[in-house]
Design an enzyme around this catalytic site. Structure first.
Site, PDB file in Angstrom:
ATOM      1  N   TYR A 289      -8.687  -3.233 -11.417  1.00  0.00           N
ATOM      2  CA  TYR A 289      -8.160  -2.217 -10.665  1.00  0.00           C
ATOM      3  C   TYR A 289      -6.909  -1.561 -11.098  1.00  0.00           C
ATOM      4  CZ  TYR A 289     -10.715  -2.493  -6.091  1.00  0.00           C
ATOM      5  OH  TYR A 289     -11.824  -2.635  -5.047  1.00  0.00           O
TER       6      TYR A 289
ATOM      7  N   GLU B 159     -25.495  14.263  -2.705  1.00  0.00           N
ATOM      8  CA  GLU B 159     -26.850  14.673  -2.405  1.00  0.00           C
ATOM      9  C   GLU B 159     -27.750  13.984  -3.476  1.00  0.00           C
ATOM     10  OE1 GLU B 159     -28.275  18.935  -3.192  1.00  0.00           O
ATOM     11  OE2 GLU B 159     -26.495  19.278  -4.367  1.00  0.00           O
TER      12      GLU B 159
ATOM     13  N   CYS C  74       0.830  -1.291   0.071  1.00  0.00           N
ATOM     14  CA  CYS C  74      -0.013   0.157  -0.035  1.00  0.00           C
ATOM     15  C   CYS C  74       0.937   1.293   0.109  1.00  0.00           C
ATOM     16  CB  CYS C  74      -0.939  -0.223   1.449  1.00  0.00           C
ATOM     17  SG  CYS C  74      -1.828   1.501   1.524  1.00  0.00           S
TER      18      CYS C  74
ATOM     19  N   GLU D 137      -6.540   2.042 -13.107  1.00  0.00           N
ATOM     20  CA  GLU D 137      -6.075   3.298 -12.540  1.00  0.00           C
ATOM     21  C   GLU D 137      -4.564   3.624 -13.126  1.00  0.00           C
ATOM     22  OE1 GLU D 137      -8.072   2.258  -8.083  1.00  0.00           O
ATOM     23  OE2 GLU D 137      -5.882   1.758  -8.338  1.00  0.00           O
TER      24      GLU D 137
ATOM     25  N   ALA E  68      -7.079  -5.408 -17.101  1.00  0.00           N
ATOM     26  CA  ALA E  68      -8.351  -4.666 -17.246  1.00  0.00           C
ATOM     27  C   ALA E  68      -9.146  -4.518 -15.806  1.00  0.00           C
ATOM     28  CB  ALA E  68      -9.247  -4.979 -18.402  1.00  0.00           C
TER      29      ALA E  68
ATOM     30  N   LYS F 290      -0.197   5.222  -6.111  1.00  0.00           N
ATOM     31  CA  LYS F 290      -1.206   5.571  -6.993  1.00  0.00           C
ATOM     32  C   LYS F 290      -2.136   6.680  -6.784  1.00  0.00           C
ATOM     33  CE  LYS F 290      -4.903   4.187  -6.121  1.00  0.00           C
ATOM     34  NZ  LYS F 290      -5.601   2.725  -5.885  1.00  0.00           N
TER      35      LYS F 290
HETATM   36  P1  FAD Z   1       1.211  -6.114   2.033  1.00  0.00           P
HETATM   37  O1  FAD Z   1       1.038  -4.715   2.283  1.00  0.00           O
HETATM   38  O2  FAD Z   1       1.850  -6.533   0.678  1.00  0.00           O
HETATM   39  O3  FAD Z   1       2.687  -6.601   2.827  1.00  0.00           O
HETATM   40  C1  FAD Z   1       3.306  -7.820   2.648  1.00  0.00           C
HETATM   41  C2  FAD Z   1       4.857  -7.591   3.109  1.00  0.00           C
HETATM   42  O4  FAD Z   1       5.318  -8.849   3.688  1.00  0.00           O
HETATM   43  C3  FAD Z   1       5.659  -7.068   1.958  1.00  0.00           C
HETATM   44  O5  FAD Z   1       6.432  -5.684   2.489  1.00  0.00           O
HETATM   45  C4  FAD Z   1       6.410  -8.154   1.531  1.00  0.00           C
HETATM   46  O6  FAD Z   1       7.584  -7.610   0.903  1.00  0.00           O
HETATM   47  C5  FAD Z   1       6.768  -8.697   2.963  1.00  0.00           C
HETATM   48  N1  FAD Z   1       7.166 -10.315   2.763  1.00  0.00           N
HETATM   49  C6  FAD Z   1       6.444 -11.222   2.005  1.00  0.00           C
HETATM   50  N2  FAD Z   1       7.013 -12.192   1.973  1.00  0.00           N
HETATM   51  C7  FAD Z   1       7.950 -12.258   3.128  1.00  0.00           C
HETATM   52  C8  FAD Z   1       8.739 -13.047   4.062  1.00  0.00           C
HETATM   53  N3  FAD Z   1       8.874 -14.456   3.487  1.00  0.00           N
HETATM   54  N4  FAD Z   1       9.541 -12.521   4.860  1.00  0.00           N
HETATM   55  C9  FAD Z   1       9.485 -11.358   5.297  1.00  0.00           C
HETATM   56  N5  FAD Z   1       8.709 -10.343   4.591  1.00  0.00           N
HETATM   57  C10 FAD Z   1       7.764 -10.863   3.548  1.00  0.00           C
HETATM   58  N6  FAD Z   1      -5.917  -1.139  -1.518  1.00  0.00           N
HETATM   59  C11 FAD Z   1      -6.682  -0.298  -1.065  1.00  0.00           C
HETATM   60  O7  FAD Z   1      -7.466  -0.265  -0.059  1.00  0.00           O
HETATM   61  N7  FAD Z   1      -6.842   0.935  -1.727  1.00  0.00           N
HETATM   62  C12 FAD Z   1      -6.144   1.138  -2.926  1.00  0.00           C
HETATM   63  O8  FAD Z   1      -6.353   2.466  -3.378  1.00  0.00           O
HETATM   64  C13 FAD Z   1      -4.929   0.332  -3.336  1.00  0.00           C
HETATM   65  N8  FAD Z   1      -4.588   0.459  -4.424  1.00  0.00           N
HETATM   66  C14 FAD Z   1      -3.653  -0.429  -4.590  1.00  0.00           C
HETATM   67  C15 FAD Z   1      -2.943  -0.207  -5.772  1.00  0.00           C
HETATM   68  C16 FAD Z   1      -2.058  -0.993  -6.252  1.00  0.00           C
HETATM   69  C17 FAD Z   1      -1.045  -0.674  -7.759  1.00  0.00           C
HETATM   70  C18 FAD Z   1      -1.981  -2.298  -5.727  1.00  0.00           C
HETATM   71  C19 FAD Z   1      -0.962  -3.317  -6.282  1.00  0.00           C
HETATM   72  C20 FAD Z   1      -2.641  -2.575  -4.588  1.00  0.00           C
HETATM   73  C21 FAD Z   1      -3.615  -1.599  -3.785  1.00  0.00           C
HETATM   74  N9  FAD Z   1      -4.273  -1.917  -2.903  1.00  0.00           N
HETATM   75  C22 FAD Z   1      -5.207  -1.089  -2.582  1.00  0.00           C
HETATM   76  C23 FAD Z   1      -4.209  -3.209  -2.262  1.00  0.00           C
HETATM   77  C24 FAD Z   1      -3.298  -3.134  -0.985  1.00  0.00           C
HETATM   78  O9  FAD Z   1      -2.191  -2.561  -1.219  1.00  0.00           O
HETATM   79  C25 FAD Z   1      -3.423  -4.421  -0.278  1.00  0.00           C
HETATM   80  O10 FAD Z   1      -4.610  -4.875  -0.130  1.00  0.00           O
HETATM   81  C26 FAD Z   1      -2.544  -4.279   0.960  1.00  0.00           C
HETATM   82  O11 FAD Z   1      -1.327  -3.787   0.858  1.00  0.00           O
HETATM   83  C27 FAD Z   1      -2.559  -5.731   1.576  1.00  0.00           C
HETATM   84  O12 FAD Z   1      -1.659  -5.934   2.839  1.00  0.00           O
HETATM   85  P2  FAD Z   1      -0.945  -7.147   3.324  1.00  0.00           P
HETATM   86  O13 FAD Z   1      -0.675  -6.728   4.731  1.00  0.00           O
HETATM   87  O14 FAD Z   1      -1.909  -8.039   3.026  1.00  0.00           O
HETATM   88  O15 FAD Z   1       0.131  -7.116   2.145  1.00  0.00           O
HETATM   89  P1  NAP Z   2      -7.138  -8.653 -10.670  1.00  0.00           P
HETATM   90  O1  NAP Z   2      -8.302  -7.953 -10.080  1.00  0.00           O
HETATM   91  O2  NAP Z   2      -6.949 -10.043 -10.285  1.00  0.00           O
HETATM   92  O3  NAP Z   2      -7.227  -8.561 -12.265  1.00  0.00           O
HETATM   93  C1  NAP Z   2      -6.405  -8.971 -13.069  1.00  0.00           C
HETATM   94  C2  NAP Z   2      -6.844  -8.612 -14.543  1.00  0.00           C
HETATM   95  O4  NAP Z   2      -5.875  -9.039 -15.432  1.00  0.00           O
HETATM   96  C3  NAP Z   2      -8.156  -8.943 -15.066  1.00  0.00           C
HETATM   97  O5  NAP Z   2      -8.575  -8.037 -15.877  1.00  0.00           O
HETATM   98  C4  NAP Z   2      -7.927 -10.102 -15.937  1.00  0.00           C
HETATM   99  O6  NAP Z   2      -8.465 -10.496 -17.007  1.00  0.00           O
HETATM  100  C5  NAP Z   2      -6.457  -9.740 -16.403  1.00  0.00           C
HETATM  101  N1  NAP Z   2      -5.399 -10.816 -16.837  1.00  0.00           N
HETATM  102  C6  NAP Z   2      -5.097 -11.930 -15.819  1.00  0.00           C
HETATM  103  N2  NAP Z   2      -4.592 -12.791 -16.642  1.00  0.00           N
HETATM  104  C7  NAP Z   2      -4.233 -12.153 -17.809  1.00  0.00           C
HETATM  105  C8  NAP Z   2      -3.477 -12.690 -18.920  1.00  0.00           C
HETATM  106  N3  NAP Z   2      -2.714 -13.893 -18.911  1.00  0.00           N
HETATM  107  N4  NAP Z   2      -3.274 -12.044 -20.048  1.00  0.00           N
HETATM  108  C9  NAP Z   2      -3.987 -10.717 -20.424  1.00  0.00           C
HETATM  109  N5  NAP Z   2      -4.813 -10.347 -19.112  1.00  0.00           N
HETATM  110  C10 NAP Z   2      -4.800 -11.020 -18.083  1.00  0.00           C
HETATM  111  O7  NAP Z   2      -5.730  -7.859 -10.300  1.00  0.00           O
HETATM  112  P2  NAP Z   2      -5.332  -6.551  -9.983  1.00  0.00           P
HETATM  113  O8  NAP Z   2      -5.887  -5.537 -10.816  1.00  0.00           O
HETATM  114  O9  NAP Z   2      -3.799  -6.725  -9.995  1.00  0.00           O
HETATM  115  O10 NAP Z   2      -5.758  -6.049  -8.619  1.00  0.00           O
HETATM  116  C11 NAP Z   2      -5.422  -7.094  -7.393  1.00  0.00           C
HETATM  117  C12 NAP Z   2      -6.090  -6.471  -6.415  1.00  0.00           C
HETATM  118  O11 NAP Z   2      -5.533  -5.267  -5.552  1.00  0.00           O
HETATM  119  C13 NAP Z   2      -7.514  -6.349  -6.333  1.00  0.00           C
HETATM  120  O12 NAP Z   2      -8.425  -7.269  -6.126  1.00  0.00           O
HETATM  121  C14 NAP Z   2      -7.769  -5.160  -5.257  1.00  0.00           C
HETATM  122  O13 NAP Z   2      -8.433  -5.707  -4.210  1.00  0.00           O
HETATM  123  C15 NAP Z   2      -6.494  -4.836  -5.292  1.00  0.00           C
HETATM  124  N6  NAP Z   2      -6.367  -3.107  -5.684  1.00  0.00           N
HETATM  125  C16 NAP Z   2      -6.972  -2.306  -5.109  1.00  0.00           C
HETATM  126  C17 NAP Z   2      -7.300  -0.984  -5.516  1.00  0.00           C
HETATM  127  C18 NAP Z   2      -8.013   0.133  -4.984  1.00  0.00           C
HETATM  128  O14 NAP Z   2      -8.741  -0.146  -3.816  1.00  0.00           O
HETATM  129  N7  NAP Z   2      -8.232   1.060  -5.693  1.00  0.00           N
HETATM  130  C19 NAP Z   2      -6.340  -0.729  -6.560  1.00  0.00           C
HETATM  131  C20 NAP Z   2      -5.793  -1.756  -7.166  1.00  0.00           C
HETATM  132  C21 NAP Z   2      -5.605  -3.138  -6.801  1.00  0.00           C
HETATM  133  P3  NAP Z   2      -9.719 -11.273 -16.856  1.00  0.00           P
HETATM  134  O15 NAP Z   2     -10.804 -10.467 -16.453  1.00  0.00           O
HETATM  135  O16 NAP Z   2     -10.131 -12.039 -18.092  1.00  0.00           O
HETATM  136  O17 NAP Z   2      -9.473 -12.352 -15.802  1.00  0.00           O
END
Ligand code: FAD
Ligand code: NAP
Length: 584
Positions: A287, A564, A146, A291, A285, A154
């Site tokens: 999140y 609203e 995050c 985004e 396609a 992001k």
């Molecule tokens: P993480 O935050 O991924 O933390 C896991 C940590 O464990 C990492 O630091 C990793 O390096 C570490 N780790 C892994 N394996 C080991 C190991 N064996 N030993 C030690 N450390 C290890 N969520 C929202 O609510 N709003 C958003 O706008 C949003 N935007 C997102 C945008 C993007 C591009 C992405 C990819 C995700 C987004 N998310 C968003 C999702 C959100 O980031 C995750 O749901 C959240 O970070 C999950 O938290 P977590 O604690 O499960 O894991």
């Molecule tokens: P995701 O929700 O799992 O979506 C994956 C996307 O990639 C789908 O559109 C999927 O298409 C496509 N895809 C998968 N395999 C493919 C392939 N081989 N070739 C081409 N396209 C392929 O993954 P994500 O967008 O990475 O998000 C991960 C999670 O992060 C989300 O579930 C969300 O909870 C969290 N997140 C949250 C926010 C937020 O809160 N604003 C922002 C970002 C991420 P199909 O539909 O055809 O399977």
């Protein structure tokens, strides 16, 4: 086993003389029958240095400075308070067979929340956090996805894009400027990375303040209750704990085609990319894909999204298509029903030039395109396969790598728990991970019973026009409750800010789905419009309280706002009446 005499590790007298306070604390421990190790700073050669180091570790300069079972207790007042509340006695009785009461693997949203809460409750806690560099070599600091490569950068890049839109709107509001306005990627990225750096630092500080031991090492179970921690230099140390929490999150998936790991980037690389990515192909396609495509286009880049099937799988598809069509109107190109089969480097550089060959998912057609950057956003894999779970028998879903847990976030191995993105069947969102982690610690160590409620979790997709929702999509609502039992109210709306700016009057959209046979309860809330995240948050609280259509009608709106619109919804979808807004 720590003996009674070791229970109290350190009691510091004041430099120069032992203050009366310290003597009182000594008396307290003596009355409890506890032998203490006492370091009198005025009686050791390097007393001043010791005090310096201690103040750094504990954030406390004053003495006495007390540790119980290696947990920092604080000064005199806090020790007496802990005695009064019974916490001190509990700490002294702690089963000290293990090094720690709790080891959390993963210092992201869920792991940090859980670790800190457990420490607040007086437990001896360690967090292991280690970032394995991406195939492009990107890595980052403490805080997880995050903070470093997710929500935070992001949203800030989304903001950069919104400012671009505001700039063009501003002329209509009388702002005159002659300078050519252009966006500078390096300045944006550096500023965002600086902010992230400060967050990394504040997390470290916060762990230190709460006396959570932070170890920057990769954790891997070696046997029951024992974990091996390997640091960046390959040095290994083993630690034991009574309980473990797995919070290792996920990492971006790769396509497994020629050239993907060599030449493509993922969201792990994008937010700290030291050069402007240029013409970009975004694959995926959901999140992350939409985004990123949105803000890249918003800062002026040529962006194409390659969609395998549908937009925003799992979301309300009417809303998803509206998100896509707004993006399309604002310059994002969509290549639908194609998947890449090869990525080839044509030119090196920052950015270089890549050729992408893609094939249709519907027939034999193949296409080629030249891009500076290819961003893969095709989903994420759980970081659960290389952490020794098989050594202690923790079950994972072999296909997805996700960890099944019961409603107490407990795995099939009773002393091992899991929170956050690694969980099977739960939402992958930061606040969900935080809530689950915090409540887990309270249940384990605070005598509390509250479980994490994964129902009606609101979320927002931060695309150029934000989409916020809570509850069921229309498709899901129909599947669960049947169409005839539902009433859908909807309208297009025209934010006041868009009127003078001359922006379209029939783009923003609000929809609620109500269950007619449950008092017209709102079971789905959807909004496409500016600040949708802010709007959705409040309505999510109302839905938790059992929001009905009548309650919405009884609510007086705040004028002029986008929110609203939900207090005056009159047109049902089933009526087929026109919902377009008049005006130009
Ligand atoms: P993480 O935050 O991924 O933390 C896991 C940590 O464990 C990492 O630091 C990793 O390096 C570490 N780790 C892994 N394996 C080991 C190991 N064996 N030993 C030690 N450390 C290890 N969520 C929202 O609510 N709003 C958003 O706008 C949003 N935007 C997102 C945008 C993007 C591009 C992405 C990819 C995700 C987004 N998310 C968003 C999702 C959100 O980031 C995750 O749901 C959240 O970070 C999950 O938290 P977590 O604690 O499960 O894991
Ligand atoms: P995701 O929700 O799992 O979506 C994956 C996307 O990639 C789908 O559109 C999927 O298409 C496509 N895809 C998968 N395999 C493919 C392939 N081989 N070739 C081409 N396209 C392929 O993954 P994500 O967008 O990475 O998000 C991960 C999670 O992060 C989300 O579930 C969300 O909870 C969290 N997140 C949250 C926010 C937020 O809160 N604003 C922002 C970002 C991420 P199909 O539909 O055809 O399977």
């Amino acid at each position: 086993m720590v003996t009674q005499s070791q229970d109290l590790d350190l009691l510091l007298g004041s430099l120069g003389s032992i203050g009366e306070v310290a003597i009182t604390v000594k008396e307290l421990f003596s009355s409890l029958g506890v032998e203490c190790n006492i370091l009198e700073l005025d009686q050791v050669d390097d007393g001043a240095n010791v005090q310096e180091v201690l103040s750094e570790i504990t954030n406390q300069r004053t003495v006495p400075n007390i540790f119980v079972n290696k947990i920092h207790m604080g000064g005199c007042d806090r020790t007496f308070q802990a005695h009064q509340s019974g916490l001190l006695q509990k700490l002294l009785q702690e089963d000290s067979t293990y090094d720690y009461d709790l080891i959390v693997i993963g210092g992201g949203s869920g792991g940090l929340a859980c670790a800190q809460e457990a420490a607040i409750l007086g437990k001896k806690v360690m967090v292991l956090d280690f970032v394995v560099p991406s195939p492009q070599g990107t890595s980052w600091g403490l805080g997880g996805t995050c903070v470093n490569v997710g929500c935070v950068p992001k949203k800030l890049m989304h903001q950069a894009a919104l400012l671009g839109q505001a700039l063009s709107d501003s002329r209509k509001f009388g702002w005159e400027y002659n300078q050519q306005v252009k966006h500078n990627w390096e300045i944006m990225t550096e500023a965002i990375q600086n902010h992230i750096g400060s967050l990394n630092w504040s997390y470290r500080l916060s762990l230190r303040e709460k006396t959570v031991a932070y170890v920057n090492s990769y954790g891997e179970f070696v046997k029951h209750h024992k974990i091996k921690a390997t640091n960046g230099k390959g040095q290994e140390t083993c630690y034991t704990a009574a309980k473990f929490v797995i919070a290792t999150g996920e990492r971006p998936r790769y396509l497994g085609i020629q050239g993907d790991k060599e030449y493509c980037i993922t969201s792990d690389d994008l937010f700290s990319l030291p050069y402007c990515p240029g013409k970009t192909l975004v694959v995926g396609a959901s999140y992350v894909a939409l985004e990123c495509a949105g803000f890249l286009a918003g800062v002026g880049l040529d962006v194409t999204v390659m969609v395998r099937s549908i937009l925003l799988r799992g979301f309300d598809q009417e809303m998803a298509e509206k998100v896509g069509s707004y993006m399309e109107q604002h310059g994002v190109k969509f290549l639908r029903k194609f998947i890449p089969v090869m990525v080839q480097q044509l030119e090196k550089g920052s950015p270089g030039k890549l050729k992408v060959v893609a094939k249709s998912t519907e027939g034999p057609e193949t296409i080629e395109g030249i891009y500076n950057t290819v961003l893969l956003a095709i989903g994420r894999d759980s970081s659960t396969r290389k952490i020794g779970l098989e050594k202690i028998g923790v079950k994972i879903n072999e296909k997805s790598g996700k960890i099944p847990v019961n409603d107490m976030e407990q795995t099939n191995v009773p002393y091992v728990y899991a929170v956050g993105d690694v969980l099977e069947g739960k939402l992958e969102l930061t606040p969900v991970a935080i809530q689950a982690g915090k409540l887990l610690a309270r249940r384990l160590f605070g005598g509390r019973l509250e479980k994490c409620d994964y129902i009606n979790v609101p979320t927002t997709v931060f695309t150029p026009l934000e989409y916020g929702c809570c509850g069921l999509s229309e498709e899901k609502a129909i599947e669960v409750h049947k169409k005839e039992n539902l009433e859908v109210y909807h309208t297009l709306f025209w934010p006041l800010e868009w009127t003078v700016a001359g922006r379209d009057n029939n783009t923003c959209y609000a929809k609620i789905i109500c269950n007619k046979f449950d008092n017209n309860r709102v079971i789905g809330f959807h909004i496409l419009g500016p600040n949708a995240g802010e709007v959705t948050q409040g309505f999510a609280a109302a839905m938790k309280c059992g929001l009905t259509k009548q309650l919405l009608d009884d609510t007086i709106g705040i004028h002029p706002t986008c929110g609203e619109v939900f207090t005056t919804l009159e047109i049902t979808k089933s009526s087929g009446l026109d919902i377009s807004q008049k005006g130009c």
